[in-house]
Structures are given as structure tokens and as C-alpha cells.
Design a protein around this motif. Structure first.
Motif, PDB file in Angstrom:
ATOM      1  N   VAL A  75     -73.733  71.075  96.593  1.00 37.16           N
ATOM      2  CA  VAL A  75     -73.180  71.732  98.053  1.00 37.16           C
ATOM      3  C   VAL A  75     -71.293  71.632  96.846  1.00 37.16           C
ATOM      4  CG1 VAL A  75     -71.885  70.915  99.450  1.00 37.16           C
ATOM      5  CG2 VAL A  75     -74.244  69.541  99.550  1.00 37.16           C
ATOM      6  N   THR A  76     -70.921  72.938  97.403  1.00 45.49           N
ATOM      7  CA  THR A  76     -69.858  73.149  96.792  1.00 45.49           C
ATOM      8  C   THR A  76     -68.487  73.604  97.026  1.00 45.49           C
ATOM      9  OG1 THR A  76     -70.309  75.487  96.679  1.00 45.49           O
ATOM     10  CG2 THR A  76     -70.746  73.880  94.990  1.00 45.49           C
ATOM     11  N   ASP A  77     -67.597  72.700  97.539  1.00 42.40           N
ATOM     12  CA  ASP A  77     -66.371  74.113  98.411  1.00 42.40           C
ATOM     13  C   ASP A  77     -66.137  73.369  99.519  1.00 42.40           C
ATOM     14  OD1 ASP A  77     -64.123  74.948  97.961  1.00 42.40           O
ATOM     15  OD2 ASP A  77     -65.158  76.375  98.986  1.00 42.40           O
ATOM     16  N   ARG A  78     -66.796  71.657  99.612  1.00 42.03           N
ATOM     17  CA  ARG A  78     -66.289  71.312 101.008  1.00 42.03           C
ATOM     18  C   ARG A  78     -64.977  70.747 100.658  1.00 42.03           C
ATOM     19  NH1 ARG A  78     -70.360  66.500 100.699  1.00 42.03           N
ATOM     20  NH2 ARG A  78     -70.034  67.048  98.893  1.00 42.03           N
ATOM     21  N   ALA A  79     -64.575  70.273 102.353  1.00 40.37           N
ATOM     22  CA  ALA A  79     -62.977  69.981 102.828  1.00 40.37           C
ATOM     23  C   ALA A  79     -63.143  68.132 102.754  1.00 40.37           C
ATOM     24  CB  ALA A  79     -62.383  69.935 103.507  1.00 40.37           C
ATOM     25  N   VAL A  80     -62.971  67.207 101.681  1.00 36.42           N
ATOM     26  CA  VAL A  80     -62.762  65.883 101.839  1.00 36.42           C
ATOM     27  C   VAL A  80     -61.539  65.059 102.078  1.00 36.42           C
ATOM     28  CG1 VAL A  80     -62.446  63.908  99.550  1.00 36.42           C
ATOM     29  CG2 VAL A  80     -63.545  65.549  99.288  1.00 36.42           C
ATOM     30  N   ALA A  81     -61.376  64.222 103.176  1.00 35.76           N
ATOM     31  CA  ALA A  81     -61.087  63.906 103.726  1.00 35.76           C
ATOM     32  C   ALA A  81     -59.522  62.751 103.484  1.00 35.76           C
ATOM     33  CB  ALA A  81     -61.149  62.364 105.312  1.00 35.76           C
ATOM     34  N   GLY A  82     -58.144  63.057 103.264  1.00 31.57           N
ATOM     35  CA  GLY A  82     -57.620  62.757 102.964  1.00 31.57           C
ATOM     36  C   GLY A  82     -56.801  63.632 101.523  1.00 31.57           C
ATOM     37  N   SER A  83     -57.382  64.739 101.118  1.00 30.23           N
ATOM     38  CA  SER A  83     -56.827  64.569 100.339  1.00 30.23           C
ATOM     39  C   SER A  83     -56.122  66.046 100.069  1.00 30.23           C
ATOM     40  CB  SER A  83     -58.039  66.611  99.695  1.00 30.23           C
ATOM     41  OG  SER A  83     -57.965  67.548 101.350  1.00 30.23           O
ATOM     42  N   ALA A  84     -55.393  66.010  98.996  1.00 32.33           N
ATOM     43  CA  ALA A  84     -53.804  66.783  98.887  1.00 32.33           C
ATOM     44  C   ALA A  84     -53.343  67.655  98.449  1.00 32.33           C
ATOM     45  CB  ALA A  84     -52.740  65.871  99.202  1.00 32.33           C
ATOM     46  N   VAL A 190     -44.484  66.024  95.099  1.00 37.93           N
ATOM     47  CA  VAL A 190     -45.002  65.607  96.385  1.00 37.93           C
ATOM     48  C   VAL A 190     -45.883  65.924  96.474  1.00 37.93           C
ATOM     49  CG1 VAL A 190     -44.428  66.069  99.288  1.00 37.93           C
ATOM     50  CG2 VAL A 190     -42.881  66.282  97.545  1.00 37.93           C
ATOM     51  N   PHE A 191     -47.374  64.924  97.197  1.00 39.08           N
ATOM     52  CA  PHE A 191     -48.617  65.879  97.489  1.00 39.08           C
ATOM     53  C   PHE A 191     -48.946  65.913  99.312  1.00 39.08           C
ATOM     54  CE2 PHE A 191     -48.826  62.917  94.047  1.00 39.08           C
ATOM     55  CZ  PHE A 191     -49.936  63.418  93.299  1.00 39.08           C
ATOM     56  N   GLU A 192     -48.610  67.415  99.462  1.00 36.82           N
ATOM     57  CA  GLU A 192     -48.847  68.012 100.585  1.00 36.82           C
ATOM     58  C   GLU A 192     -50.713  67.679 101.338  1.00 36.82           C
ATOM     59  OE1 GLU A 192     -47.460  72.159 100.678  1.00 36.82           O
ATOM     60  OE2 GLU A 192     -44.876  70.930 100.099  1.00 36.82           O
ATOM     61  N   PRO A 193     -50.860  67.175 102.204  1.00 37.08           N
ATOM     62  CA  PRO A 193     -51.991  67.278 103.215  1.00 37.08           C
ATOM     63  C   PRO A 193     -52.741  68.387 102.986  1.00 37.08           C
ATOM     64  CG  PRO A 193     -50.411  66.293 104.878  1.00 37.08           C
ATOM     65  CD  PRO A 193     -49.496  66.482 103.764  1.00 37.08           C
ATOM     66  N   ALA A 194     -53.269  68.913 102.787  1.00 36.71           N
ATOM     67  CA  ALA A 194     -54.346  70.384 102.367  1.00 36.71           C
ATOM     68  C   ALA A 194     -55.371  70.071 102.221  1.00 36.71           C
ATOM     69  CB  ALA A 194     -53.974  71.334 101.227  1.00 36.71           C
ATOM     70  N   GLU A 322     -61.768  72.715  95.001  1.00 39.46           N
ATOM     71  CA  GLU A 322     -61.467  71.764  93.585  1.00 39.46           C
ATOM     72  C   GLU A 322     -60.353  71.786  92.672  1.00 39.46           C
ATOM     73  OE1 GLU A 322     -63.452  72.909  89.567  1.00 39.46           O
ATOM     74  OE2 GLU A 322     -64.049  74.180  90.710  1.00 39.46           O
ATOM     75  N   GLY A 323     -59.656  70.778  92.598  1.00 41.33           N
ATOM     76  CA  GLY A 323     -58.647  70.360  92.111  1.00 41.33           C
ATOM     77  C   GLY A 323     -57.716  69.239  93.005  1.00 41.33           C
ATOM     78  N   LEU A 324     -58.069  69.534  94.071  1.00 40.67           N
ATOM     79  CA  LEU A 324     -57.436  69.215  95.595  1.00 40.67           C
ATOM     80  C   LEU A 324     -57.450  67.479  95.171  1.00 40.67           C
ATOM     81  CD1 LEU A 324     -58.502  70.449  98.494  1.00 40.67           C
ATOM     82  CD2 LEU A 324     -56.001  71.083  97.625  1.00 40.67           C
ATOM     83  N   VAL A 325     -56.745  66.220  95.488  1.00 39.67           N
ATOM     84  CA  VAL A 325     -56.268  65.191  94.846  1.00 39.67           C
ATOM     85  C   VAL A 325     -56.312  64.769  96.429  1.00 39.67           C
ATOM     86  CG1 VAL A 325     -55.221  65.445  92.408  1.00 39.67           C
ATOM     87  CG2 VAL A 325     -53.989  65.305  94.786  1.00 39.67           C
ATOM     88  N   VAL A 326     -56.939  63.043  95.876  1.00 40.92           N
ATOM     89  CA  VAL A 326     -56.763  62.188  97.071  1.00 40.92           C
ATOM     90  C   VAL A 326     -56.104  60.687  96.337  1.00 40.92           C
ATOM     91  CG1 VAL A 326     -58.575  60.829  98.548  1.00 40.92           C
ATOM     92  CG2 VAL A 326     -59.359  63.191  98.025  1.00 40.92           C
TER      93      VAL A 326
END
Length: 429
Positions: A75-84, A190-194, A322-326
Motif C-alpha cells: 500500500v503506497t501513498d495513503r494518508a496517516v492520521a495526525g501527519s504534518a 513549524v509542523f503544519e497539518p498535511a 512520503e516524508g511527512l511526519v507524525v
């Protein structure tokens, strides 16, 4: 007219004969039905093949493949709750108590934050204690969510740390110092929600040396031309580089300053004086990029080293998850006992402490490694020197490290205890 279906047998009553032309007619109808059925089957097979994918072909999307039971399809490129996404900012001083006088021991302070994007609850700050009044700790947060970011060994000490800090409900930052002294807080990101983004994605790279500076022969300044760094050749647009700096500090203490221009070094990592063989100190710096280079200045000691451990994508990079952070809620992990010359893998945490992020979606993490040695000796994280353990003294270092299966590889030259605290999980695609 009813067209015969497969398996239906047409019979003629005994003694009844049908005209030959009528028999031919039925034969033609049957042949037409067979051809039509074959066409339907071929068309159906083509249609299903387009969804499921024949062996050796790639389905239209991996999600389609999984919906038809192909559990091996990643599974690729799926959103994850709380990512920024991490948006580096020009370093901005939020608090410098030297302007009003040293803080007393045990004081709590509120650090006002500038206006940020709606929903922002986590920031990246650089915190330093200067001219400490005594031993103690510097923490961020409030109540049970306090996180120790600096451990002050004695009066006169100066220390720095890059910190992933959670804001209070009113949008400001809480900090405290049990040691007293001058507190310096800089905002650097700054960690912006995304859910997905082009800019602000963190990419971890295998640590690569980009600077070795020996003041006696090289002077105190260095420039890193990013176009000449092989690990960045295919990086595309970059908004910041992530450097792990370490230095032989010396008997007078030392510092490393950084910035986008030689005349504008607006970040500083401070270190206390050292003695004997225990002279190496380290720190992590996230340095914005504007003109394709970063500048460093090193004061005191005999040698400074800077390793590239990652970068932050800029506007115009490919858009992805990919590369977003939680960001991970503050918690205190249990230390692990390490033997002399040990090589252990330490889990990042449990599903709960990792903000319910699936293990297979964690590519890397910003972690603090804390080591207390039975003797003095080096500690490597991810195969690279990260800090020096001291006998009976807890030392910490923040680093960006790849975390296969949500585990961190730690090697210790001496026996002691090691704890790994994750602060932000970097997602795979």
C-alpha cells in the motif's frame, strides 16, 4: 423469443418431425449463441484483467490490486492520521532572558509563539541554557507532559538541544529550568497539518561527512556548497538540510553557529567546557536553504565535524505522503541495559506511544538517545557515532535515523543504560 442457455436441451416430442428449414434455423441460433458467449467471456476476462492485473502486469493502482485479494501488493501513498509537514522558518528568537536577567532556579516560563497555521500544535525549537546557576534540568511542556530536553551537570554549564515541542492549549510554549540561568529559545520550524505535500517532507539519508574543520589549519569558518554533496544530487528542491555536528570542545567550552550566509549565522549550538579524554559533544541542526549553501563557524576546541543526515523538501518537489511526519506524544521510555561492546536493536515504542502509526509506515524518526555509562565510551546510533557516554552521567543527543521495523540499532562501547525517545515519525509512501 427466448434464446437457449447453456445446459438446456431442446427435445422434440415422439412422432413429431420439424421441417428441415426449422432445424437449420435452430442450428444457426445455437451457433450464434456460442459465439456470443465466447465474446462475453473474452470481454469479461479482459475487463477483470484490467482491474486485477494478469501475471507480469501492473494494476492501475495498488489499492485496486488489494481490493481483489492480492495481499502481497504494497500500500503506497495513503494518508496517516495526525501527519504534518515541517516548514523551516528563518530562526526567530522567542525568548532570551539575558535581556531581562538570569532566571531563578525552579522557574516556569511561558514562551509566546508567533501566529501559525490553524491546527499547528507542534513546533521545532532550539533551546539553550547559558551560565547555569547549578545542576538541574530544562523541560518543555506542562503537568505530566513535561519532557526533559537538557540535563545540566553543574553551575556555569552551557548546553543546547533541538527540540520537537508540543504547544499548550493556548498556543504558547511552556518551559522550565530547575538549574536557573539564562534561557534562550529560537523557533526554527513549524509542523503544519498535511495529508500530502510537496514541500516540508523529511528525507533521511545515510550519514555523510560534509565538513571537517580544524581551526589551526582551516580557520574557524566553513561553507557547504549543496550542489557538491553527492547525497543531494537527485534531491530536487530543498528547503533545509539536517546536519549532525560534533566537535572536540576543549577546556573553555565551545559553540557552532550556522546560517544561510556567512554574515547571518542565526543558529547556535553551545557546549560546556570539557576535560581529560571526554571532549566530544554533538548536536542536531536544521538549517534553512536559500542560496544553495550553508555556512558554519566553530569556536574553541581542535576539530569540528558535520554530517548530513537528511533534508527537507522544498516547493516544487513531487507531492506525496512520503516524508511527512507524525509527532509523537511526550512519554518516557524504559531504558535498556547494554553490555560492553553491545549491538542492540531498541523498539521505538508501542502502538499507543507511536500515535497508532502502523510499523510498516515508519521509515525514520527524530529520536533522542540517552546513555548513562558504567565508564566513558562512545555510543553509535544507526552505525554512526552520536554521543559519548560518561560514567554515572546521563547524556542525550537528538538525531534523525532510519528505523526499519520501527527499531533503532544502538552500539555501545561501554556497559550502561540506553533509552530511545521518539519525537516525530517520518512516513514511508
Amino acid at each position: 423469443m427466448r434464446i437457449p442457455t447453456r445446459g438446456v436441451k431442446v427435445t422434440v416430442a415422439a412422432g413429431e418431425r420439424r421441417p428441415r428449414s426449422q432445424v437449420y434455423r435452430w442450428l444457426i441460433i445455437g451457433l450464434a449463441w456460442v459465439l456470443a458467449s465466447a465474446a462475453v467471456l473474452v470481454g469479461s476476462r479482459y475487463a477483470v484483467g484490467a482491474w486485477v492485473g494478469d501475471p507480469g502486469t501492473v494494476p492501475a493502482t495498488v489499492l485496486d490490486a488489494r481490493s481483489f485479494g492480492d495481499a502481497s501488493a504494497p500500500v503506497t501513498d495513503r494518508a496517516v492520521a495526525g501527519s504534518a509537514r515541517l516548514i523551516p522558518v528563518r530562526p526567530q528568537v522567542l525568548l532570551d532572558s539575558r535581556e531581562v536577567g538570569a532566571l531563578p532556579a525552579g522557574v516556569d516560563v511561558t514562551v509566546p509563539m508567533p501566529e501559525t497555521t490553524a491546527g499547528t500544535r507542534v513546533v521545532l525549537v532550539e533551546i539553550s541554557i547559558l551560565a547555569a546557576k547549578g545542576p538541574g534540568e530544562v523541560t518543555v511542556g506542562q503537568g505530566t507532559d513535561r519532557t526533559v530536553v537538557l540535563r545540566v551537570p553543574k553551575a556555569g554549564a552551557q548546553l543546547s538541544a533541538t527540540v520537537v515541542a508540543h504547544l499548550a492549549p493556548d498556543g504558547d510554549l511552556r518551559a522550565s529550568t530547575t538549574s536557573g540561568g539564562d534561557l534562550l529559545v529560537r523557533l526554527i520550524g513549524v509542523f503544519e497539518p498535511a495529508e500530502r505535500s510537496d514541500a516540508g517532507r523529511i528525507v533521511a539519508v545515510p550519514p555523510a561527512r560534509v565538513v571537517t574543520l580544524v581551526p589551526r589549519t582551516d580557520g574557524k569558518r566553513a561553507r557547504v556548497a549543496l550542489a557538491e554533496v553527492r547525497q543531494l544530487a537527485d534531491a530536487g528542491p530543498i528547503s533545509a538540510v539536517i546536519l549532525r555536528v560534533s566537535a572536540d570542545v576543549g577546556s573553555k567550552g565551545g559553540l557552532v553557529s550556522a546560517g544561510t550566509r556567512a554574515g547571518d549565522l542565526n543558529q547556535t549550538v553551545y557546549w560546556s567546557a570539557t576535560s581529560g579524554t571526554d571532549r566530544t559533544r554533538s548536536g542536531l541542526m536544521v538549517i534553512p536553504v536559500s542560496d544553495g549553501s550553508v555556512h558554519l563557524r566553530y569556536e574553541a576546541g581542535t576539530e569540528m565535524r558535520a554530517d548530513l543526515v537528511g533534508y527537507v523538501t522544498g516547493t516544487g518537489a513531487p507531492e506525496s505522503t512520503e516524508g511527512l511526519v507524525v509527532p509523537v506524544p511526550p512519554h518516557t521510555p524504559e531504558p535498556v541495559r547494554a553490555t560492553e561492546r553491545s549491538d542492540v536493536e531498541i523498539p521505538l515504542g508501542t502502538t499507543e506511544t507511536l500515535a497508532n502509526v502502523p510499523v510498516d509506515r515508519i521509515a525514520a524518526a527524530l529520536v533522542t538517545v540517552t546513555a548513562t555509562g558504567d565508564a566513558e565510551g562512545g555510543v553509535k546510533v544507526g552505525g554512526k557515532p552520536t554521543l559519548t557516554a560518561s560514567k554515572g552521567v546521563a547524556r542525550s543527543a537528538l538525531t534523525l535515523v532510519e528505523t526499519p521495523q520501527a527499531r533503532v540499532r544502538v552500539q555501545s562501547a561501554v556497559a550502561g543504560t540506553v533509552a530511545v525517545t521518539p519525537h516525530a515519525l517520518v512516513l514511508t509512501g
